[in-house]
Design a protein around this motif. Structure first.
Motif, PDB file in Angstrom:
ATOM      1  N   PRO A  49     -34.795 105.252 -16.236  1.00 52.47           N
ATOM      2  CA  PRO A  49     -34.786 103.815 -15.921  1.00 52.47           C
ATOM      3  C   PRO A  49     -34.614 103.522 -14.425  1.00 52.47           C
ATOM      4  CG  PRO A  49     -33.282 104.276 -17.723  1.00 52.47           C
ATOM      5  CD  PRO A  49     -33.730 105.590 -17.165  1.00 52.47           C
ATOM      6  N   CYS A  50     -34.181 104.519 -13.643  1.00 53.03           N
ATOM      7  CA  CYS A  50     -33.918 104.304 -12.213  1.00 53.03           C
ATOM      8  C   CYS A  50     -35.088 104.705 -11.326  1.00 53.03           C
ATOM      9  CB  CYS A  50     -32.687 105.091 -11.792  1.00 53.03           C
ATOM     10  SG  CYS A  50     -31.197 104.644 -12.679  1.00 53.03           S
ATOM     11  N   CYS A  53     -36.276 102.372  -8.305  1.00 57.89           N
ATOM     12  CA  CYS A  53     -35.352 101.246  -8.150  1.00 57.89           C
ATOM     13  C   CYS A  53     -34.717 101.257  -6.759  1.00 57.89           C
ATOM     14  CB  CYS A  53     -34.261 101.306  -9.218  1.00 57.89           C
ATOM     15  SG  CYS A  53     -33.121  99.909  -9.152  1.00 57.89           S
ATOM     16  N   HIS A  76     -24.569  99.812 -12.101  1.00 63.87           N
ATOM     17  CA  HIS A  76     -24.347 100.681 -13.264  1.00 63.87           C
ATOM     18  C   HIS A  76     -23.947 102.069 -12.746  1.00 63.87           C
ATOM     19  CE1 HIS A  76     -26.205  97.592 -15.713  1.00 63.87           C
ATOM     20  NE2 HIS A  76     -27.216  97.574 -14.859  1.00 63.87           N
ATOM     21  N   TRP A  80     -27.990 103.241 -16.358  1.00 65.07           N
ATOM     22  CA  TRP A  80     -28.246 102.249 -17.400  1.00 65.07           C
ATOM     23  C   TRP A  80     -28.156 102.927 -18.755  1.00 65.07           C
ATOM     24  CZ3 TRP A  80     -27.959  97.615 -18.860  1.00 65.07           C
ATOM     25  CH2 TRP A  80     -28.701  97.112 -19.917  1.00 65.07           C
ATOM     26  N   GLN A  81     -27.224 102.460 -19.596  1.00 62.03           N
ATOM     27  CA  GLN A  81     -26.971 103.061 -20.897  1.00 62.03           C
ATOM     28  C   GLN A  81     -27.710 102.361 -22.031  1.00 62.03           C
ATOM     29  OE1 GLN A  81     -25.132 105.911 -21.059  1.00 62.03           O
ATOM     30  NE2 GLN A  81     -24.990 105.738 -18.830  1.00 62.03           N
ATOM     31  N   GLU A  85     -35.741  99.129 -20.246  1.00 60.57           N
ATOM     32  CA  GLU A  85     -35.589  99.109 -18.803  1.00 60.57           C
ATOM     33  C   GLU A  85     -34.297  98.421 -18.382  1.00 60.57           C
ATOM     34  OE1 GLU A  85     -38.880  97.714 -16.606  1.00 60.57           O
ATOM     35  OE2 GLU A  85     -40.306  98.980 -17.654  1.00 60.57           O
ATOM     36  N   CYS A  86     -33.791  98.807 -17.246  1.00 58.36           N
ATOM     37  CA  CYS A  86     -32.562  98.223 -16.681  1.00 58.36           C
ATOM     38  C   CYS A  86     -32.844  96.772 -16.291  1.00 58.36           C
ATOM     39  CB  CYS A  86     -32.120  99.031 -15.469  1.00 58.36           C
ATOM     40  SG  CYS A  86     -30.702  98.353 -14.604  1.00 58.36           S
ATOM     41  N   ASP A  88     -31.358  95.067 -14.105  1.00 62.28           N
ATOM     42  CA  ASP A  88     -31.116  94.882 -12.671  1.00 62.28           C
ATOM     43  C   ASP A  88     -32.085  95.689 -11.810  1.00 62.28           C
ATOM     44  OD1 ASP A  88     -28.723  93.266 -13.046  1.00 62.28           O
ATOM     45  OD2 ASP A  88     -27.853  95.102 -13.840  1.00 62.28           O
ATOM     46  N   TRP A  89     -33.160  96.197 -12.403  1.00 62.86           N
ATOM     47  CA  TRP A  89     -34.127  97.023 -11.675  1.00 62.86           C
ATOM     48  C   TRP A  89     -34.815  96.209 -10.593  1.00 62.86           C
ATOM     49  CZ3 TRP A  89     -39.280  97.369 -10.501  1.00 62.86           C
ATOM     50  CH2 TRP A  89     -39.747  98.621 -10.096  1.00 62.86           C
TER      51      TRP A  89
END
Length: 92
Positions: A49-50, A53, A76, A80-81, A85-86, A88-89
């Motif tokens: 997910p990162c 980013c 995070h 991101w758990q 997708e996160c 806050d991306w």
């Protein structure tokens, strides 16, 4: 600068150069070995997910390998758990 200070600085500089040469030689040997085994590059350490980013930090903090933990980002810290997708991306 006294003669002893000058000698000390020369010896210190030579030791520093030698340590760098040894480190560089070891890195070169490891790269050659990785390419022979079929690993052209190291796998990415970013969580999926990162990827891409702008918030990603990814530096490990701690005094020893056992106590070290990676700070993924300020939003995070453990990554991101949630699923998907996160939220806050931010693209780079």
């Amino acid at each position: 600068m006294s003669v002893t200070d000058e000698l000390f600085h020369r010896a210190n500089d030579l030791c520093r150069r030698r340590a760098y040469e040894q480190w560089h030689r070891k890195q070169s040997k490891q790269q050659i070995l990785r390419s022979q085994v079929g690993f052209q590059s190291l796998p990415p350490t970013r969580p999926q997910p990162c990827q891409g980013c702008a918030n990603y930090h990814g530096i490990a903090y701690g005094t020893s390998r056992a106590k070290r933990c990676t700070l993924v980002c300020a939003i995070h810290p453990q990554g991101w758990q949630g699923g998907g997708e996160c939220p806050d991306w931010r693209g780079e």
